[in-house]
Structures are given as structure tokens and as C-alpha cells.
Design a protein around this motif. Structure first.
Motif, PDB file in Angstrom:
ATOM      1  N   GLU A  76       0.819  -1.211   0.000  1.00  0.00           N
ATOM      2  CA  GLU A  76       0.000   0.000   0.000  1.00  0.00           C
ATOM      3  C   GLU A  76       0.855   1.263   0.000  1.00  0.00           C
ATOM      4  O   GLU A  76       0.359   2.351   0.279  1.00  0.00           O
ATOM      5  CB  GLU A  76      -0.927   0.000   1.223  1.00  0.00           C
ATOM      6  N   GLU A 103      -2.791   1.482  -9.443  1.00  0.00           N
ATOM      7  CA  GLU A 103      -2.953   1.484  -7.994  1.00  0.00           C
ATOM      8  C   GLU A 103      -2.154   2.631  -7.367  1.00  0.00           C
ATOM      9  O   GLU A 103      -2.629   3.300  -6.439  1.00  0.00           O
ATOM     10  CB  GLU A 103      -2.497   0.143  -7.426  1.00  0.00           C
ATOM     11  N   ARG A 106      -4.014   5.813  -7.829  1.00  0.00           N
ATOM     12  CA  ARG A 106      -5.143   5.920  -6.902  1.00  0.00           C
ATOM     13  C   ARG A 106      -4.678   6.454  -5.546  1.00  0.00           C
ATOM     14  O   ARG A 106      -5.354   7.292  -4.930  1.00  0.00           O
ATOM     15  CB  ARG A 106      -5.802   4.548  -6.715  1.00  0.00           C
TER      16      ARG A 106
END
Length: 270
Positions: A76, A103, A106
Motif C-alpha cells: 500500500e 494502484e 489511486r
């Protein structure tokens, strides 16, 4: 160098690594960041910077290996995802790169370099319009960024629009921040358009004379092939302008400029 660095304290070594990165001495940067990475492979910052330096000196496979390990425990972390995506794109693994970069975008939507790298991955997949949307997103975050313009110019070249490629790459080259990628890609596009004199001047700006001359000779030889010139003409002619042109000839794909370009040119991944 590894032995010499073994006794250096981390703060001193990190300062040297940061300074080498700033001055674009990527060989030294790879050595310094590599030592920090070896000391603590779980530190994301050292891993990302080590991978970035490895990319810049062409050690893409090693950089991918570093980021594979780092990603396991940092799934993450936007910086980790972005660097992993960039190094996958540099290695030609476009599908995986796009997934990582989407990702990362985002998590960090204001990072222009992520949008630019995503454009690169999409170009590798042949999705040129989608790629240029991301380049425009990157330019909205970093106006007139020569790195983004370099990639966008190459995108136009890959899709067969050499005029727009030239205009875009000239914008990139006009910026004082432009690097060799911008100048050499412009040289390639000018060569593809037959402007060998200016292409040669640009090629000699960054490359040894024998390499620059070899690149221009490579282009001349490539463009002497009648089949390639025919493809170029078919790309440039709007559909329906020639009564004798059937649908199969109008659908000829653009020349494969990726595999045709000399190795000193390429994408600008930051």
C-alpha cells in the motif's frame, strides 16, 4: 567500493546517496543506495531509490528483483507501487506495470511521474489514445515537463503521426531541463521524416561520433526499404482518399518503431 562503504555510518552514506541522485551520478547512487538496501532490505525508501538508480544504469532485471521483494511488505506504499510499475514498464512487462501504476495513481493522484509512466505502459500495449490521456494528466500537474513531452512525442511516433511527434519533441528539447532522451528521440523522428542533417546534429549532441553516425546510417538503411515507406504513406493518407485503396491496405499497422529504434533512444521514466 562496497568494502570502502562498509565502515561508513548510515547518515553519511545516505547523504552521499542523495547527493549522487541529485547530480544524476547513477553509478555512484546505485552503489550507495545498494549498500543501504543490503543493510536493511525492508526499508522502502532505500529500496525505491536503489531500484531507480539501477534503472538509470540499465540494470532492469536487478531492479525488478529488488522491487519484487520490497512490494511484498509494502503493498500500500504509493512510492513502492510507482517504482515497481516503472521498472516493470522499463522491462517491457506492460500489463503488470499498468496494474501497479493504476494502484499507485489511486494512492497518489497528484504525482505526475506516475501518470507519465502509466502512459508508457499503455503505449507498450498499443493503447495510444489512452496513453496520451495520461500524458495530458501529467502535464496538467507539471506543465511543459520535458520528460512527459518526450514520452508523448514517442507515443505519437509509435502511432504513425510523425508531424505531431516532431512538434511535441521540439517542445521538449526547447526546455533547458530536457535530457538526452528528448534530443535522441527527436533525431529519430527527424530521420524517419528524411531530415538527416538536423537528425545528425542532434545525435552528435549526446552520443560518441561513431554511435551517432551509426544511428543515422541505421535510419537511412531502414528507410531505404520500400515496404516501410509504403506503410508510412498509408498511415499518413486519410481513409478513402485513394479510389484504388482497398480496406486491407488502409488497415496496415504503423511501423514497429520500438524495435526499429537504436538502443540509445527510448522512454523517459522518472
Amino acid at each position: 567500493m562496497k568494502q570502502a562503504q562498509a565502515g561508513i555510518d548510515d547518515p553519511v552514506l545516505r547523504n552521499a546517496a542523495v547527493e549522487s541522485t541529485k547530480t544524476q551520478d547513477y553509478v555512484a547512487a546505485a552503489a550507495y543506495w545498494g549498500t543501504l538496501y543490503d543493510r536493511d532490505p525492508d526499508e522502502a525508501d532505500a529500496a525505491v531509490n536503489y531500484s531507480r538508480a539501477l534503472r538509470q544504469i540499465g540494470s532492469v532485471a536487478q531492479a525488478i528483483s529488488v522491487m519484487q521483494r520490497t512490494h511484498i511488505n509494502n503493498g500500500e506504499n504509493a512510492d513502492v507501487l510507482a517504482e515497481y510499475g516503472k521498472v516493470l514498464a522499463a522491462g517491457g512487462r506492460a500489463d503488470q506495470a499498468a496494474a501497479m501504476l493504476n494502484e499507485a495513481a489511486r494512492l497518489s493522484p497528484k504525482d505526475w511521474s506516475i501518470h507519465s509512466a502509466l502512459g508508457v505502459a499503455l503505449d507498450q500495449m498499443g493503447l495510444y489514445e489512452a496513453a496520451r490521456q495520461h500524458y495530458n494528466d501529467a502535464l496538467s500537474l507539471s506543465a511543459d515537463n520535458p520528460s512527459v513531452l518526450t514520452n508523448m512525442g514517442l507515443s505519437y511516433a509509435l502511432s504513425g503521426d510523425l508531424d505531431q511527434a516532431e512538434r511535441t519533441l521540439r517542445r521538449a528539447v526547447a526546455d533547458s531541463r530536457a535530457d538526452a532522451h528528448a534530443r535522441q528521440n527527436l533525431a529519430i523522428v527527424l530521420g524517419l521524416k528524411g531530415n538527416f542533417d538536423e537528425a545528425a546534429r542532434l545525435a552528435h549532441a549526446d552520443l560518441p561520433a561513431n554511435v551517432a553516425d551509426g544511428n543515422i546510417a541505421y535510419l537511412r538503411d531502414m528507410l531505404s526499404q520500400p515496404a516501410l515507406w509504403q506503410k508510412m504513406r498509408e498511415i499518413d493518407e486519410p481513409a478513402g482518399t485513394s479510389p484504388s485503396q482497398d480496406s486491407s491496405s488502409r488497415d496496415v499497422a504503423p511501423p514497429d518503431l520500438v524495435s526499429s529504434m537504436p538502443p540509445e533512444t527510448g522512454l523517459s521514466l522518472r
